[in-house]
Scaffold this active site. Structure first.
Site, mmCIF file in Angstrom:
data_model
loop_
_atom_site.group_PDB
_atom_site.id
_atom_site.type_symbol
_atom_site.label_atom_id
_atom_site.label_comp_id
_atom_site.label_asym_id
_atom_site.label_seq_id
_atom_site.Cartn_x
_atom_site.Cartn_y
_atom_site.Cartn_z
ATOM 1 N N SER A 1 28.385 -3.183 4.058
ATOM 2 C CA SER A 1 29.570 -3.661 3.152
ATOM 3 C C SER A 1 30.304 -1.946 2.551
ATOM 4 O O SER A 1 31.218 -2.228 2.209
ATOM 5 C CB SER A 1 29.105 -4.413 1.984
ATOM 6 O OG SER A 1 28.305 -3.508 1.205
ATOM 7 N N GLY A 2 29.159 -1.215 2.504
ATOM 8 C CA GLY A 2 29.703 -0.025 1.923
ATOM 9 C C GLY A 2 29.203 -0.104 0.665
ATOM 10 O O GLY A 2 29.629 1.005 -0.109
ATOM 11 N N GLY A 3 28.552 -0.845 -0.253
ATOM 12 C CA GLY A 3 28.233 -0.627 -1.395
ATOM 13 C C GLY A 3 27.329 0.339 -2.003
ATOM 14 O O GLY A 3 27.518 1.012 -2.874
ATOM 15 N N ASP B 1 25.713 -5.101 -2.271
ATOM 16 C CA ASP B 1 24.458 -5.400 -3.205
ATOM 17 C C ASP B 1 24.535 -3.958 -4.242
ATOM 18 O O ASP B 1 25.332 -3.229 -3.911
ATOM 19 C CB ASP B 1 23.067 -5.217 -2.350
ATOM 20 C CG ASP B 1 23.251 -3.799 -1.595
ATOM 21 O OD1 ASP B 1 24.294 -3.387 -1.073
ATOM 22 O OD2 ASP B 1 22.092 -3.368 -1.103
ATOM 23 N N ASP C 1 18.763 0.976 11.583
ATOM 24 C CA ASP C 1 20.123 2.148 11.982
ATOM 25 C C ASP C 1 19.477 3.247 11.230
ATOM 26 O O ASP C 1 18.831 3.233 10.210
ATOM 27 C CB ASP C 1 21.400 1.648 11.348
ATOM 28 C CG ASP C 1 21.475 1.917 9.873
ATOM 29 O OD1 ASP C 1 20.683 1.077 9.123
ATOM 30 O OD2 ASP C 1 22.164 2.769 9.266
ATOM 31 N N CYS D 1 12.485 13.329 30.640
ATOM 32 C CA CYS D 1 13.517 12.206 29.744
ATOM 33 C C CYS D 1 14.558 12.150 30.751
ATOM 34 O O CYS D 1 15.002 12.901 31.703
ATOM 35 C CB CYS D 1 14.074 13.034 28.791
ATOM 36 S SG CYS D 1 15.577 11.993 28.051
ATOM 37 N N CYS E 1 17.607 11.170 30.140
ATOM 38 C CA CYS E 1 19.272 11.241 29.638
ATOM 39 C C CYS E 1 19.899 12.153 30.419
ATOM 40 O O CYS E 1 19.308 12.909 31.154
ATOM 41 C CB CYS E 1 18.988 11.387 28.051
ATOM 42 S SG CYS E 1 19.063 13.306 27.908
#
Ligand SMILES: [Zn+2]
Length: 374
Positions: free
Chosen positions: A94-96, A147, A268, A306, A308
């Site tokens: 939300s960016g709250g 929030d 995240d 790895c 990648c």
């Protein structure tokens, strides 16, 4: 009509769990890591490269997209999926958190958050209802309630923490009532700072309101790893077990496997891309700091073994040179590696849960990944 979204748990190993989240834009195997695309892009990395690294879902920030270019523009350009060309699932925050942490300029009251736009200075307000409307216009698959997050430390902090937790519940209820779309899931957010009793109360009440998924907010603000495990565990005792659980904004590889062990499904964190831009690479054996002089003529790839695209072709010496020369390719190549490292960590975690050896895997990650490469 089948539900647009669903979450199915497939295996458990202790409290750790593996499952699958299905959305109208594809499925996500959990535990999952969501690369952070605040403005709709992971800095320097294309959607095809993210998919090749194993990303199945991205995170964008609704508030930042509201400021620039505006959710109406995104909506007219096909929503987040069409606008960005990442056709897989999106989660929007939300960016709250960002708004309330704008130093000095934000005022939080029962109605919402009022603040001066960092883009043009004009007065803006974000409410539980507008946060839902913005995310519905963006068309994300998973949306978050607005929030209130306060750092809850000390005596005064405890009272503030309780007040913010209770306000978050009232806002969550308003967010539920504001929903218009049935093809988007809305997550409630557990708050309560580092106080286990508050977090338990928050989880119970948020669960009783009834959301499609649940997030842990306000963690990673100074509590130690053992305390965080306990805070996650008490919340999980109260939350509906069948719903997905998301730990917001955190953290290091050892934090992730710790939280998976407590039963978290979604993550995240900006760390892999932020570290990459500063020349810090995650490897199985610890952190590799490209600025260190000992890599000056090191012909090895960043992490031998790895899979990648960076490790396939480029040496530590070349990446170090690019970084020192200020070439933006340095951050891009390092991001490709670090994202692959995080996404592989999730794939390995899912496999370890399936094989009932997650505790051993977690111990191995905790032991090695936090060290400095020697
Ligand atoms: Zn690599």
């Amino acid at each position: 009509m089948p539900p647009a979204l669903s979450f199915a748990l497939a295996q458990a190993d202790g409290a750790a769990r593996a499952g699958r989240l299905a959305t109208p834009h594809g499925s996500v195997d959990t535990p999952a890591f969501m690369p952070v695309a605040t403005y709709g892009a992971v800095r320097g990395v294309t959607p095809d490269e993210l998919a090749a690294a194993g990303a199945q879902i991205l995170l964008a920030n609704a508030y930042h997209l509201h400021e620039r270019p505006g959710e109406d523009v995104v909506a007219r350009c096909g929503g987040l999926h069409g606008f960005t060309s990442w056709r897989g699932p999106w989660l929007t925050d939300s960016g709250g958190y960002q708004v309330t942490s704008l130093a000095g300029s934000a005022r939080v009251d029962e109605d919402g958050v009022t603040f001066a736009s960092p883009v043009d200075g004009t007065r803006r307000q974000l409410t539980p209802e507008s946060a839902v409307a913005i995310q519905e216009a963006l068309g994300s698959d998973l949306a978050m309630v607005l929030d209130e997050c306060v750092p809850a430390t000390g005596e005064a902090g405890a009272a503030r923490g309780r007040a913010a937790m209770e306000r978050t519940l009232r806002w969550a209820e308003r967010a539920r009532r504001a929903r218009r779309r049935s093809d988007q899931w809305l997550f409630g957010i557990v708050q309560g700072g580092a106080d286990a009793a508050l977090r338990r109360a928050s989880a119970r009440a948020t669960g009783e309101l009834g959301f499609d998924g649940y997030a842990h907010g306000g963690l990673g603000l100074g509590e130690d790893a053992a305390a965080r495990r306990d805070l996650l565990a008490v919340a999980h005792e109260e939350l509906p077990a069948a719903a997905p659980r998301y730990l917001m904004g955190l953290g290091r590889p050892s934090d992730l496997v710790d939280a998976i062990a407590a039963g978290v499904d979604l993550f995240d964190c900006v760390l892999p891309t932020r570290h990459a831009r500063h020349g810090v690479l995650f490897t199985r054996d610890g952190l590799l700091r490209l600025r260190n002089a000992r890599y000056r003529d090191d012909a090895l790839p960043p992490e031998p073994g790895c899979d990648c695209p960076t490790c396939a072709r480029f040496s530590r010496a070349y990446l170090r040179h690019l970084l020192r020369a200020g070439e933006s390719l340095a951050g891009r190549l390092a991001s490709l590696h670090n994202l692959r490292f995080y996404l592989r960590l999730m794939a390995e975690s899912r496999a370890a849960i399936r094989d009932h050896r997650f505790d051993a895997y977690r111990a191995e990650v905790a032991l090695r990944s936090g060290a400095e490469l020697s």
